[in-house]
Design an enzyme around this catalytic site. Structure first.
Site, PDB file in Angstrom:
ATOM      1  N   HIS A  49     -41.474 -14.930   3.662  1.00 16.39           N
ATOM      2  CA  HIS A  49     -41.969 -14.672   2.319  1.00 16.39           C
ATOM      3  C   HIS A  49     -43.393 -14.133   2.360  1.00 16.39           C
ATOM      4  CE1 HIS A  49     -38.954 -17.691   0.312  1.00 16.39           C
ATOM      5  NE2 HIS A  49     -38.361 -16.725   0.986  1.00 16.39           N
ATOM      6  N   GLU A  51     -46.182 -15.113   0.914  1.00 18.18           N
ATOM      7  CA  GLU A  51     -47.286 -16.062   1.077  1.00 18.18           C
ATOM      8  C   GLU A  51     -47.480 -16.460   2.536  1.00 18.18           C
ATOM      9  OE1 GLU A  51     -45.162 -17.104  -2.877  1.00 18.18           O
ATOM     10  OE2 GLU A  51     -44.673 -16.279  -0.910  1.00 18.18           O
ATOM     11  N   GLU A 295     -24.014   6.292  -9.438  1.00 16.17           N
ATOM     12  CA  GLU A 295     -24.132   7.741  -9.275  1.00 16.17           C
ATOM     13  C   GLU A 295     -22.873   8.506  -9.693  1.00 16.17           C
ATOM     14  OE1 GLU A 295     -26.119   9.513  -6.034  1.00 16.17           O
ATOM     15  OE2 GLU A 295     -27.159   7.685  -5.431  1.00 16.17           O
ATOM     16  N   GLY A 297     -18.545   8.491 -11.254  1.00 14.46           N
ATOM     17  CA  GLY A 297     -18.528   9.671 -12.108  1.00 14.46           C
ATOM     18  C   GLY A 297     -18.472   9.327 -13.573  1.00 14.46           C
TER      19      GLY A 297
END
Length: 364
Positions: A49, A51, A295, A297
């Site tokens: 992570h 941090e 994307e 159709g």
């Protein structure tokens, strides 16, 4: 905090199912001026992570520092110990948190733990920007589905191909490069089986050196029409590819796909045999997907728009007109009156080479 937000954006498309987080540790110099001592951001796969990355770089210098974090530090033990414990152990004196984590395992617990340890905490700086970066994560936690961006590349009159199916290329090279960048920032890219058949696409990110950052490729294929010799199947071993089909699909045909490195997901369908788009998105969310780029159709676009499941619309307009015999970008979805339209607010307009890119957000 702006630096932490920029760092968080580096993780988009690469850290699911976790949020993309940035962390900056700031200390005070001998002359009293503040300086950045270390930075961190969520690594590919969701860990380490942000941090812990920043703390590992700062080492003992983190004692007394201020941590600017784009999202509340985790307070639960998963595959790694909670970040809030690492911040407390490092001895930071103050934490500035942009936005609370909506995950019920955290949701205020991280902030409460910091305060209990005597650390000063400020919450809300750049909150809107921070939530926008992780809009997909927030959507998955709150609504059980990923954020959906529909990408359209059309002529000025909204056509995506000629009546014979010719579509390469409606828009210009610059726009295609922009789309590769969009793929990089999404967890998954989705197409319908018609687009997969007609275009035989790769759906990868082909920007130099970034192919391995390509998203999961998702094909919605109720009738199992995906070609076994097409690109999506041929390179499925290198690029994760998920095939979504109906529960009552042709079992013999389905077996032909099982040895092709595809992950197969079976979903319910409507009375017409079409896959349920909401159930599909919910299944993707359960797998950890937070951001989906659609994307094509036209039928997949209409199914999502008709159910109010498109959150963002990225529309590339090429400076050409095709006329009514071209293939429309969106198929019919039962709009009989204006009150039934899918409504959006325009957020961005900019040039994309000779094309125009407009980005819209769905109206609430």
């Amino acid at each position: 905090m702006e630096t932490a937000l920029c760092l968080a954006r580096r993780g988009l498309g690469r850290v699911w199912p976790n949020p993309a987080v940035g962390c900056v540790l700031v200390g005070s110099g001998n002359n009293g001026s503040d300086y950045i001592m270390s930075r961190g951001w969520t690594q590919p796969g969701g860990r380490p992570h942000a941090e812990t990355q920043a703390l590992s770089r700062a080492k003992s210098r983190a004692k007394g520092a201020t941590a600017y974090i784009s999202m509340e530090p985790c307070a639960h033990t998963g595959e790694t110990p909670p970040c809030v414990g690492a911040l407390i152990k490092a001895g930071i004196s103050r934490a500035v948190v942009a936005v609370e984590d909506p995950d019920p395992r955290v949701s205020g617990r991280g902030i409460a733990a910091l305060k209990k340890a005597g650390i000063a905490v400020d919450v809300g700086l750049c909150a809107q920007e921070a939530e926008e970066i992780n809009a997909g994560f927030f959507m998955r936690v709150r609504k059980g589905r990923p954020l959906v961006t529909l990408k359209l590349a059309t002529t000025l009159d909204g056509r995506i191909a000629t009546c014979h199916g010719e579509s390469r290329w409606v828009t210009g090279e610059t726009s295609r490069q922009v789309v590769h960048g969009m793929r990089l920032r999404h967890d998954a890219v989705m197409v319908g089986s018609g687009t997969a058949q007609a275009d035989d696409p790769d759906l990868t990110c082909r920007l130099p050196g970034l192919a391995e950052g390509s998203p999961v490729r998702v094909v919605m294929d109720a009738r199992l029409r995906l070609s076994l010799t097409g690109r999506l199947v041929k390179n499925a071993e290198r690029y994760p590819t998920w095939l979504i089909t109906r529960l009552d699909c042709d079992r013999v045909r389905l077996e032909a796909y099982r040895g092709c490195n595809l992950e197969i997901m079976e979903i319910g369908c409507d009375d017409d045999g079409n896959l349920d788009p909401l159930a599909t998105l919910q299944a993707l969310a359960k797998k950890g997907i937070t951001r989906v780029l659609v994307e094509g159709g036209g039928h997949l676009a209409s199914a999502l728009l008709g159910q109010g499941l498109v959150d963002r619309l990225a529309w590339f307009h090429a400076p050409r007109v095709m006329g009514g015999n071209g293939l429309a970008a969106v198929a019919s979805f039962g709009v009989d009156e204006l009150s039934m339209t899918a409504d959006f607010t325009r957020l961005v307009v900019r040039a994309s080479g000779e094309d125009i890119l407009e980005i819209y957000g769905r109206k609430a």
